[in-house]
Design a protein around this motif. Sequence first.
Motif, PDB file in Angstrom:
ATOM      1  N   LYS A  36      10.093  -1.987  -5.205  1.00 59.89           N
ATOM      2  CA  LYS A  36      10.569  -2.327  -4.015  1.00 59.89           C
ATOM      3  C   LYS A  36      10.732  -4.150  -4.357  1.00 59.89           C
ATOM      4  CE  LYS A  36      10.915  -2.765   0.988  1.00 59.89           C
ATOM      5  NZ  LYS A  36      10.438  -2.055   2.197  1.00 59.89           N
ATOM      6  N   SER A  37       9.760  -4.778  -4.878  1.00 54.83           N
ATOM      7  CA  SER A  37       9.824  -6.030  -5.208  1.00 54.83           C
ATOM      8  C   SER A  37      10.906  -6.442  -6.043  1.00 54.83           C
ATOM      9  CB  SER A  37       8.216  -6.712  -5.959  1.00 54.83           C
ATOM     10  OG  SER A  37       8.036  -5.618  -7.057  1.00 54.83           O
ATOM     11  N   GLY A  38      11.195  -5.665  -7.090  1.00 55.63           N
ATOM     12  CA  GLY A  38      12.270  -6.008  -8.044  1.00 55.63           C
ATOM     13  C   GLY A  38      13.603  -5.675  -7.354  1.00 55.63           C
ATOM     14  N   VAL A  39      13.710  -4.740  -6.546  1.00 54.68           N
ATOM     15  CA  VAL A  39      15.047  -4.411  -5.785  1.00 54.68           C
ATOM     16  C   VAL A  39      15.398  -5.731  -4.892  1.00 54.68           C
ATOM     17  CG1 VAL A  39      16.483  -3.143  -4.278  1.00 54.68           C
ATOM     18  CG2 VAL A  39      15.177  -1.908  -6.204  1.00 54.68           C
ATOM     19  N   ILE A  40      14.347  -6.176  -4.060  1.00 58.39           N
ATOM     20  CA  ILE A  40      14.572  -7.151  -2.993  1.00 58.39           C
ATOM     21  C   ILE A  40      14.758  -8.397  -3.885  1.00 58.39           C
ATOM     22  CG2 ILE A  40      13.411  -8.523  -1.235  1.00 58.39           C
ATOM     23  CD1 ILE A  40      14.306  -5.820  -0.446  1.00 58.39           C
ATOM     24  N   PHE A 223       5.755 -18.966  -7.523  1.00 62.36           N
ATOM     25  CA  PHE A 223       4.428 -18.689  -8.667  1.00 62.36           C
ATOM     26  C   PHE A 223       3.262 -19.239  -7.938  1.00 62.36           C
ATOM     27  CE2 PHE A 223       8.140 -18.980 -11.590  1.00 62.36           C
ATOM     28  CZ  PHE A 223       7.834 -17.895 -12.225  1.00 62.36           C
ATOM     29  N   GLY A 224       2.207 -18.595  -8.356  1.00 64.46           N
ATOM     30  CA  GLY A 224       0.669 -19.115  -7.769  1.00 64.46           C
ATOM     31  C   GLY A 224       0.476 -18.605  -6.520  1.00 64.46           C
ATOM     32  N   THR A 225       1.122 -17.878  -5.958  1.00 60.54           N
ATOM     33  CA  THR A 225       0.715 -17.411  -4.357  1.00 60.54           C
ATOM     34  C   THR A 225       0.600 -15.906  -4.656  1.00 60.54           C
ATOM     35  OG1 THR A 225       2.958 -16.814  -3.869  1.00 60.54           O
ATOM     36  CG2 THR A 225       2.108 -19.113  -3.456  1.00 60.54           C
ATOM     37  N   GLY A 226      -0.022 -15.369  -3.525  1.00 56.86           N
ATOM     38  CA  GLY A 226      -0.202 -13.837  -3.267  1.00 56.86           C
ATOM     39  C   GLY A 226       1.138 -13.294  -3.077  1.00 56.86           C
ATOM     40  N   ARG A 227       1.662 -12.666  -4.082  1.00 58.72           N
ATOM     41  CA  ARG A 227       3.182 -12.161  -3.900  1.00 58.72           C
ATOM     42  C   ARG A 227       3.326 -10.601  -3.476  1.00 58.72           C
ATOM     43  NH1 ARG A 227       4.680 -14.060  -9.992  1.00 58.72           N
ATOM     44  NH2 ARG A 227       7.018 -13.335  -9.260  1.00 58.72           N
ATOM     45  N   HIS A 228       2.298  -9.952  -3.311  1.00 56.50           N
ATOM     46  CA  HIS A 228       2.882  -8.621  -3.074  1.00 56.50           C
ATOM     47  C   HIS A 228       1.759  -8.036  -2.111  1.00 56.50           C
ATOM     48  CE1 HIS A 228       4.397  -8.998  -7.063  1.00 56.50           C
ATOM     49  NE2 HIS A 228       5.472  -8.341  -6.715  1.00 56.50           N
ATOM     50  N   THR A 229       2.244  -6.910  -1.373  1.00 61.20           N
ATOM     51  CA  THR A 229       0.942  -6.113  -0.427  1.00 61.20           C
ATOM     52  C   THR A 229       1.407  -4.845  -0.745  1.00 61.20           C
ATOM     53  OG1 THR A 229      -0.039  -5.977   1.840  1.00 61.20           O
ATOM     54  CG2 THR A 229       2.621  -6.383   1.503  1.00 61.20           C
ATOM     55  N   THR A 230       1.066  -3.985   0.169  1.00 56.88           N
ATOM     56  CA  THR A 230       1.091  -2.474  -0.104  1.00 56.88           C
ATOM     57  C   THR A 230       2.219  -2.050   1.009  1.00 56.88           C
ATOM     58  OG1 THR A 230      -0.686  -1.917   1.380  1.00 56.88           O
ATOM     59  CG2 THR A 230      -1.220  -2.066  -1.018  1.00 56.88           C
ATOM     60  N   ARG A 231       2.713  -0.846   0.426  1.00 58.13           N
ATOM     61  CA  ARG A 231       3.470   0.015   1.466  1.00 58.13           C
ATOM     62  C   ARG A 231       3.346   1.462   1.276  1.00 58.13           C
ATOM     63  NH1 ARG A 231       9.012   1.709  -1.427  1.00 58.13           N
ATOM     64  NH2 ARG A 231       8.667   1.097  -3.315  1.00 58.13           N
TER      65      ARG A 231
END
Length: 264
Positions: A36-40, A223-231
Amino acid sequence: MTSTATLLLRLAAPLQSWGDHRAALDTRHTAPQPTKSGVIGLLAAALGRDRDEPLGPLAELTMGVRSDVPGTLLRDYHTVSDYRGVPLLSANLNAKGRQKPTSKPRYIQPTERFYLQDAAFLVGVHGPADLVDDLATAARKPACLLSLGRRSCPPTFPLVLGLTSVSLGDALAEHDWLASPHARGVWQKRNRGAAPATIDVPATIDDPEGDTVLGDQPLSYTFGTGRHTTRHVTHQLITLSTGFTPTPGTPAGAEHDPLALLGW
């Protein structure tokens, strides 16, 4: 009530690679299907958004992936060295924020990259109709070059398959099988020349009550931030027509089923 729509994308190319939690400096794995991160991220690039721009409503879109042609795993092995002939740097920083040299001087670093080869996925993105329509327009005429997970993996044409007002699940179930004539021929050979009239393909769909948790819900691309969470997602099989007609004299449903003895 806000109207909704589903955008259908065809993500297919000679190579694609979707980063996952196993990413490391010397080894870059790929997930078995688009994340999902890649598609968004692809859609944000199509809109021309900066990397540090808030995702806003893009993060609230729901997504489903149908793995029509899973492809094969390709391993790319190569080495990295400094053209000046000096030791490579480590990932550690000194007090001034500069990279430290490796504790034991290292001049060559082996690395691996993994790709999905000759894969094709049907991706559905569902959300407010106005937003989804803007995404369809942007994907047809993107502001930035698009890639399937890595910059070296451009998508093949067509990328946008269309818009529909039906639900995400129905959109994935109703669209034709994306396998190319070559892929269908390979699939037929793997079935020992048989040509079943249908095929079951796996699908992964966003579902708040799903029993599988994935860690690829994007929060930020800075860069350098919390970039993902769960789904949460659910998995299902979707039966599609292959375009083949059963071999004359072969009863319907007589194709080999390796799980038949297990009562599945």
